[in-house]
Design a protein around this motif. Structure first.
Motif, PDB file in Angstrom:
ATOM      1  N   ASP A  89      49.115  46.427  37.407  1.00  0.00           N
ATOM      2  CA  ASP A  89      48.892  45.035  37.809  1.00  0.00           C
ATOM      3  C   ASP A  89      48.192  45.027  39.171  1.00  0.00           C
ATOM      4  N   VAL A  90      47.205  44.133  39.321  1.00  0.00           N
ATOM      5  CA  VAL A  90      46.438  44.050  40.563  1.00  0.00           C
ATOM      6  C   VAL A  90      46.240  42.593  40.958  1.00  0.00           C
ATOM      7  N   THR A  91      45.763  42.428  42.170  1.00  0.00           N
ATOM      8  CA  THR A  91      45.232  41.145  42.608  1.00  0.00           C
ATOM      9  C   THR A  91      43.724  41.334  42.668  1.00  0.00           C
ATOM     10  N   PHE A  92      43.016  40.609  41.834  1.00  0.00           N
ATOM     11  CA  PHE A  92      41.565  40.738  41.701  1.00  0.00           C
ATOM     12  C   PHE A  92      40.939  39.468  42.255  1.00  0.00           C
ATOM     13  N   GLY A  93      40.243  39.585  43.381  1.00  0.00           N
ATOM     14  CA  GLY A  93      39.639  38.403  43.994  1.00  0.00           C
ATOM     15  C   GLY A  93      40.655  37.340  44.339  1.00  0.00           C
ATOM     16  N   GLY A  94      41.892  37.754  44.633  1.00  0.00           N
ATOM     17  CA  GLY A  94      42.943  36.811  44.996  1.00  0.00           C
ATOM     18  C   GLY A  94      43.775  36.319  43.824  1.00  0.00           C
ATOM     19  N   GLU A  95      43.422  36.704  42.603  1.00  0.00           N
ATOM     20  CA  GLU A  95      44.158  36.280  41.398  1.00  0.00           C
ATOM     21  C   GLU A  95      44.925  37.462  40.808  1.00  0.00           C
ATOM     22  N   VAL A  96      46.164  37.214  40.384  1.00  0.00           N
ATOM     23  CA  VAL A  96      46.982  38.261  39.767  1.00  0.00           C
ATOM     24  C   VAL A  96      46.460  38.544  38.359  1.00  0.00           C
ATOM     25  N   VAL A  97      46.246  39.839  38.080  1.00  0.00           N
ATOM     26  CA  VAL A  97      45.762  40.275  36.774  1.00  0.00           C
ATOM     27  C   VAL A  97      46.676  41.398  36.289  1.00  0.00           C
ATOM     28  N   GLU A 131      34.250  30.614  27.099  1.00  0.00           N
ATOM     29  CA  GLU A 131      35.067  30.292  28.267  1.00  0.00           C
ATOM     30  C   GLU A 131      36.552  30.281  27.918  1.00  0.00           C
ATOM     31  N   ALA A 132      36.892  29.956  26.687  1.00  0.00           N
ATOM     32  CA  ALA A 132      38.296  29.913  26.256  1.00  0.00           C
ATOM     33  C   ALA A 132      38.963  31.291  26.340  1.00  0.00           C
ATOM     34  N   GLU A 133      38.157  32.371  26.393  1.00  0.00           N
ATOM     35  CA  GLU A 133      38.704  33.728  26.475  1.00  0.00           C
ATOM     36  C   GLU A 133      38.858  34.216  27.926  1.00  0.00           C
ATOM     37  N   ASP A 134      38.515  33.362  28.905  1.00  0.00           N
ATOM     38  CA  ASP A 134      38.652  33.736  30.315  1.00  0.00           C
ATOM     39  C   ASP A 134      40.115  33.990  30.668  1.00  0.00           C
ATOM     40  N   VAL A 135      40.346  35.052  31.432  1.00  0.00           N
ATOM     41  CA  VAL A 135      41.660  35.336  32.004  1.00  0.00           C
ATOM     42  C   VAL A 135      41.685  34.788  33.424  1.00  0.00           C
ATOM     43  N   VAL A 136      40.678  35.140  34.202  1.00  0.00           N
ATOM     44  CA  VAL A 136      40.512  34.602  35.556  1.00  0.00           C
ATOM     45  C   VAL A 136      39.025  34.474  35.864  1.00  0.00           C
ATOM     46  N   ARG A 137      38.747  33.573  36.810  1.00  0.00           N
ATOM     47  CA  ARG A 137      37.416  33.440  37.417  1.00  0.00           C
ATOM     48  C   ARG A 137      37.644  33.515  38.920  1.00  0.00           C
ATOM     49  N   VAL A 138      36.914  34.411  39.569  1.00  0.00           N
ATOM     50  CA  VAL A 138      37.032  34.552  41.022  1.00  0.00           C
ATOM     51  C   VAL A 138      35.640  34.497  41.635  1.00  0.00           C
ATOM     52  N   LYS A 139      35.606  34.277  42.925  1.00  0.00           N
ATOM     53  CA  LYS A 139      34.335  34.225  43.640  1.00  0.00           C
ATOM     54  C   LYS A 139      34.048  35.575  44.282  1.00  0.00           C
ATOM     55  N   GLY A 140      32.825  36.058  44.095  1.00  0.00           N
ATOM     56  CA  GLY A 140      32.359  37.265  44.753  1.00  0.00           C
ATOM     57  C   GLY A 140      31.421  36.878  45.880  1.00  0.00           C
ATOM     58  N   ALA A 141      31.683  37.392  47.068  1.00  0.00           N
ATOM     59  CA  ALA A 141      30.842  37.087  48.222  1.00  0.00           C
ATOM     60  C   ALA A 141      29.511  37.822  48.106  1.00  0.00           C
ATOM     61  N   VAL A 142      28.423  37.141  48.479  1.00  0.00           N
ATOM     62  CA  VAL A 142      27.085  37.719  48.405  1.00  0.00           C
ATOM     63  C   VAL A 142      26.599  38.086  49.800  1.00  0.00           C
ATOM     64  N   SER A 143      26.051  39.291  49.906  1.00  0.00           N
ATOM     65  CA  SER A 143      25.371  39.708  51.138  1.00  0.00           C
ATOM     66  C   SER A 143      24.053  40.358  50.724  1.00  0.00           C
ATOM     67  N   LYS A 144      23.217  40.635  51.690  1.00  0.00           N
ATOM     68  CA  LYS A 144      21.903  41.209  51.412  1.00  0.00           C
ATOM     69  C   LYS A 144      21.857  42.667  51.851  1.00  0.00           C
ATOM     70  N   SER A 145      21.170  43.466  51.054  1.00  0.00           N
ATOM     71  CA  SER A 145      20.962  44.871  51.358  1.00  0.00           C
ATOM     72  C   SER A 145      19.587  45.030  52.009  1.00  0.00           C
ATOM     73  N   ASP A 146      19.506  45.875  53.027  1.00  0.00           N
ATOM     74  CA  ASP A 146      18.218  46.165  53.654  1.00  0.00           C
ATOM     75  C   ASP A 146      17.342  47.018  52.746  1.00  0.00           C
ATOM     76  N   GLU A 147      17.988  47.808  51.896  1.00  0.00           N
ATOM     77  CA  GLU A 147      17.257  48.677  50.978  1.00  0.00           C
ATOM     78  C   GLU A 147      17.321  48.115  49.563  1.00  0.00           C
ATOM     79  N   LEU A 148      16.244  48.276  48.823  1.00  0.00           N
ATOM     80  CA  LEU A 148      16.174  47.808  47.439  1.00  0.00           C
ATOM     81  C   LEU A 148      17.052  48.695  46.557  1.00  0.00           C
ATOM     82  N   THR A 175      30.670  41.377  46.531  1.00  0.00           N
ATOM     83  CA  THR A 175      31.936  42.060  46.772  1.00  0.00           C
ATOM     84  C   THR A 175      33.109  41.249  46.244  1.00  0.00           C
ATOM     85  N   VAL A 176      34.068  41.974  45.680  1.00  0.00           N
ATOM     86  CA  VAL A 176      35.313  41.376  45.187  1.00  0.00           C
ATOM     87  C   VAL A 176      36.459  42.283  45.616  1.00  0.00           C
TER      88      VAL A 176
END
Length: 180
Positions: A89-97, A131-148, A175-176
């Motif tokens: 059992d984990v906390t994934f993006g703040g949600e218990v899974v 969507e009915a099969e979703d267990v959780v939806r979490v937000k992933g933070a976006v950042s930019k990479s200097d390298e492609l 990131t999550v």
């Protein structure tokens, strides 16, 4: 004479069988090869918290937005949708899974990605996403990479039971947090 005919017949059958066996066709290397990422990522650590199996599309002059359009459910890679297994059992993006195997989808956007864990199994792409099969939806933070980042990649980093899951593609890094 009968022995010679029998020998020739056995030899002919053996040659036919050998040719049949060597005629097996094996698939060429996939254009988006399958890969895996896990945490802990060390091969020496067998007690994993999470493992992800995914395929790695490459940009090849295209944009991330072309391959993973904003606001639309994406398979998060190529070919089959991503398979993610939590071994405890984990906390994934703040949600218990609960421990188990899930399918992972994402909805890319400029400032954050929605990361979805689904009960769907053996899914090709996101064509049959429900969507009915979703267990959780979490937000992933976006950042930019200097390298492609040419080939879509998933990686983990962390310490003990406190990890971060990274998606990297183009100049985008998502990131999550994952806590065990």
């Amino acid at each position: 004479m009968k022995k010679n005919v029998l020998f020739v017949a056995v030899l002919a059958i053996a040659l036919l069988f050998t040719n049949e066996m060597s005629a097996q066709k094996f698939a060429k290397l996939d254009k988006s090869p399958m890969d895996a990422a896990a945490y802990p990522s060390s091969y020496k650590e067998s007690n994993k918290m999470v493992k992800v199996i995914y395929s790695r599309p490459q940009l090849k002059g295209r944009t991330v937005e072309k391959l993973a359009p904003a606001g639309k459910v994406w398979r998060t890679g190529a070919n089959e949708a991503v398979e993610i297994t939590f071994y405890k059992d984990v906390t994934f993006g703040g949600e218990v899974v609960k421990a188990g195997k899930y399918t992972l989808f994402t909805i890319p956007n400029e400032n954050e990605w929605t990361v979805i864990l689904s009960t769907a199994e053996n899914v090709w792409g996101s064509y049959f996403y429900k969507e009915a099969e979703d267990v959780v939806r979490v937000k992933g933070a976006v950042s930019k990479s200097d390298e492609l980042i040419e080939a879509f990649s998933i990686a983990f980093d962390g310490k003990d039971n406190d990890a971060t899951m990274y998606f990297g593609f183009g100049n985008t890094i998502v990131t999550v947090p994952v806590k065990g």
